[in-house]
Design a protein around this motif. Structure first.
Motif, PDB file in Angstrom:
ATOM      1  N   VAL A   1       4.516   5.859   7.173  1.00  0.00           N
ATOM      2  CA  VAL A   1       3.847   7.161   7.123  1.00  0.00           C
ATOM      3  C   VAL A   1       4.881   8.282   7.117  1.00  0.00           C
ATOM      4  N   ILE A   2       5.921   8.132   7.931  1.00  0.00           N
ATOM      5  CA  ILE A   2       6.986   9.137   7.964  1.00  0.00           C
ATOM      6  C   ILE A   2       7.673   9.232   6.599  1.00  0.00           C
ATOM      7  N   ALA A   3       7.967   8.074   6.012  1.00  0.00           N
ATOM      8  CA  ALA A   3       8.618   8.052   4.706  1.00  0.00           C
ATOM      9  C   ALA A   3       7.735   8.690   3.640  1.00  0.00           C
ATOM     10  N   PHE A   4       6.438   8.400   3.696  1.00  0.00           N
ATOM     11  CA  PHE A   4       5.510   8.968   2.714  1.00  0.00           C
ATOM     12  C   PHE A   4       5.427  10.477   2.867  1.00  0.00           C
ATOM     13  N   ALA A   5       5.414  10.971   4.099  1.00  0.00           N
ATOM     14  CA  ALA A   5       5.356  12.414   4.335  1.00  0.00           C
ATOM     15  C   ALA A   5       6.622  13.105   3.806  1.00  0.00           C
TER      16      ALA A   5
ATOM     17  N   LEU B   1      -7.789   5.057  -1.844  1.00  0.00           N
ATOM     18  CA  LEU B   1      -8.565   4.922  -0.613  1.00  0.00           C
ATOM     19  C   LEU B   1      -8.453   3.516  -0.044  1.00  0.00           C
ATOM     20  N   LEU B   2      -8.559   2.515  -0.913  1.00  0.00           N
ATOM     21  CA  LEU B   2      -8.484   1.133  -0.439  1.00  0.00           C
ATOM     22  C   LEU B   2      -7.092   0.806   0.095  1.00  0.00           C
ATOM     23  N   GLN B   3      -6.059   1.220  -0.620  1.00  0.00           N
ATOM     24  CA  GLN B   3      -4.708   0.954  -0.136  1.00  0.00           C
ATOM     25  C   GLN B   3      -4.414   1.733   1.147  1.00  0.00           C
TER      26      GLN B   3
ATOM     27  N   PRO C   1       0.814  -1.230   0.000  1.00  0.00           N
ATOM     28  CA  PRO C   1       0.000   0.000   0.000  1.00  0.00           C
ATOM     29  C   PRO C   1       0.845   1.276   0.000  1.00  0.00           C
ATOM     30  N   PHE C   2       1.943   1.257   0.729  1.00  0.00           N
ATOM     31  CA  PHE C   2       2.854   2.405   0.746  1.00  0.00           C
ATOM     32  C   PHE C   2       3.422   2.661  -0.646  1.00  0.00           C
ATOM     33  N   LEU C   3       3.857   1.604  -1.333  1.00  0.00           N
ATOM     34  CA  LEU C   3       4.362   1.751  -2.698  1.00  0.00           C
ATOM     35  C   LEU C   3       3.287   2.299  -3.626  1.00  0.00           C
TER      36      LEU C   3
END
Length: 544
Positions: free
Chosen positions: A265-269, A245-247, A222-224
């Motif tokens: 979450v930190i990496a995505f931010a 939304l689903l991921q 999901p992150f990818l």
């Protein structure tokens, strides 16, 4: 022309081949082929499993809410999955043998699930119900969903893990079917997980895919998906919104299962900040005003990543609010937490240094392990003339400390120690922890069997074929971000095999991506050379 037609058809079929091979690897993992996972086993020291499964069964069969369980349900499970028949005593060798026996675990679940209303007592006071202590309560939801879908047996959580993994991979591959870089990344990510499963990673502390310490890996794909959704340039479609939304829901679920997944979450931010900044500055090579920044996020080049961010973080926030709303107020008292301890893990990491025995606050503290933090807390509470144990719950008072007070005290102790020993901390973070992590990763990589490596080579060449016709600079940037961010929990706490599943996966992803990139680069170099030779030897060139 016929040769070019065949090459074109093969190139068009590559994403299909990559997707099919990814699911073939998931199938092998599901069956335990070449895997060190003990499918159907429980983690030794199985209090968290007993409480989580008891909470799930109590809700399914008796309607008990708030992430609490009936004592009779807890005891029925403990009777079968511990040698002592006591949930407070689960560290003995006989219990270890039981946790490796799926038949015994299934008996425990089915015995608890077979209890009838006249065999249990619904207490008038909810304090007489059983709760978990300082662990991620999403694990009870994981058991709940697994039991509802696949029955009360030891294998239900394994099936659920593989089902969620397959769903997230399928959604990823369908969404980015025409994006060769994303398709290659998805395939190599599954391959890295397959190699991890074939290594010596699994142990008594993390015996299987469905063990709570491994469940953070469900957030990886999901992150990818969110990363590549933000990287696209065209406007966001409704279909993409549904996928994001689903991921995001699956990522939120993985966070509830294992709070260490917060590194995703930190990496995505961090990724979003750099991506939005790069797009805005590339569009206009000056620092924009606040009004211009808002306009760029609303209508300009930063619109897509900003929209993906709003969708993803909106789902994460909503999921968190719903989760806490469903949690009994007992988890918010002084003696408990609805998630794993945070500063406790950081404090334990201090014990990695060989200098620790000479500088630890009290000489009787263990050199490493949970007892180091807990005994320090007991000493500090005694000095203050306060009780270290739970005050509001007689059951927790038997064995556990005041969790919220403990976290505050151990945080202050950690920060005070760091301020007083700066050289110690620098050596710990820049020498000792990296060295220990490297040793663990090296041992893990060396343990992968040759047969698994051969299968991984198929993924490497498929990935290289996909990357050979793409500009893959962003691929390397994404991989670097993933790998560095995956190490955050390790360096916050401590390197240990049983807690490094995310870092191990990210490292193996790097190791399968590098040869894929090298092969792709060589293909591009050869193709460029052939084009150059064709150009210089063409009849038109010769005539001129």
């Amino acid at each position: 022309m016929a040769h070019q037609h065949v090459r074109g058809q093969l190139a068009a079929f590559l994403p299909w081949m990559a997707g099919l091979w990814a699911f073939a690897l998931i199938g092998l993992m599901s069956l335990g082929v070449l895997s060190s996972a003990r499918i159907g086993a429980m983690t030794w020291g199985n209090q968290h499993d007993i409480w989580s499964s008891a909470i799930a069964i109590s809700q399914i069969n008796f309607g008990i809410s708030g992430k609490l369980a009936l004592k009779e349900v807890e005891q029925a499970i403990a009777d079968e999955v511990t040698s002592t028949k006591n949930v407070w005593s689960v560290g003995d060798q006989a219990t270890l043998a039981i946790t490796q026996d799926p038949a015994a675990i299934t008996r425990g679940f089915q015995k608890a699930a077979s209890l009838t209303p006249d065999q249990v007592r619904i207490p008038a006071n909810r304090d007489d119900l059983v709760g978990d202590w300082c662990e991620d309560l999403g694990y009870a939801d994981f058991y709940n969903l697994a039991f509802r879908m696949f029955g009360f047996n030891a294998y239900s959580t394994h099936i659920l893990y593989m089902g969620i993994l397959a769903l997230s991979v399928l959604l990823f591959q369908l969404t980015f079917f025409r994006d060769r870089i994303a398709t290659a990344t998805g395939l190599l990510a599954v391959t890295a997980l397959f190699l991890l499963s074939a290594s010596s990673f699994f142990s008594n502390d993390t015996p299987s895919f469905a063990a709570n310490r491994f469940l953070s890996t469900l957030g990886f794909v999901p992150f990818l998906h969110l990363i590549f959704a933000a990287l696209r340039a065209h406007p966001v479609t409704r279909l993409e919104i549904g996928g994001v939304l689903l991921q995001s829901m699956l990522l939120a679920f993985s966070l509830s299962l294992r709070s260490s997944a917060a590194w995703l979450v930190i990496a995505f931010a961090i990724f979003l900040i750099f991506l939005i900044g790069r797009r805005i500055l590339r569009h206009d090579c000056r620092i924009p005003s606040t009004r211009e920044l808002v306009a760029n996020l609303a209508r300009g080049p930063g619109k897509r990543p900003a929209m993906i961010a709003i969708l993803a973080f909106g789902v994460l926030a909503a999921a968190s609010l719903v989760r806490y709303a469903q949690t009994d107020e007992r988890y918010f008292r002084d003696d408990n937490l609805p998630h794993h301890l945070v500063w406790h893990n950081a404090f334990l990491g201090l014990g990695l240094s060989p200098e620790w025995p000479s500088v630890k606050p009290y000489p009787d503290l263990p050199d490493f392990g949970d007892g180091a933090g807990f005994l320090l807390f007991a000493h500090r509470m005694e000095e203050r003339g306060e009780s270290a144990n739970s005050l509001s719950n007689e059951v927790y008072a038997k064995a556990y400390y005041r969790a919220r007070t403990y976290e505050r005290v151990i945080r202050d102790e950690y920060l005070a120690f760091a301020a007083a020993h700066p050289r110690y901390m620098l050596k710990l973070f820049f020498e000792i922890k990296p060295r220990v992590a490297k040793e663990i990763l090296t041992g893990l990589i060396n343990s992968v069997p040759v047969a698994a490596i051969v299968l991984a080579l198929v993924s490497v060449f498929l990935g290289a074929a996909l990357l050979a016709s793409a500009r893959y600079a962003k691929f390397g940037v994404v991989l670097g971000l993933i790998w560095l961010s995956s190490l955050l929990p390790v360096f916050w706490a401590y390197p240990a095999t049983y807690v490094m599943s995310d870092a191990d996966w990210a490292t193996l992803l790097i190791l399968v991506a590098i040869p894929a990139l090298v092969v792709a680069w060589l293909v591009q170099v050869v193709a460029a050379a052939k084009r150059s030779i064709t150009h210089w030897t063409s009849p038109a060139r010769a005539a001129s």
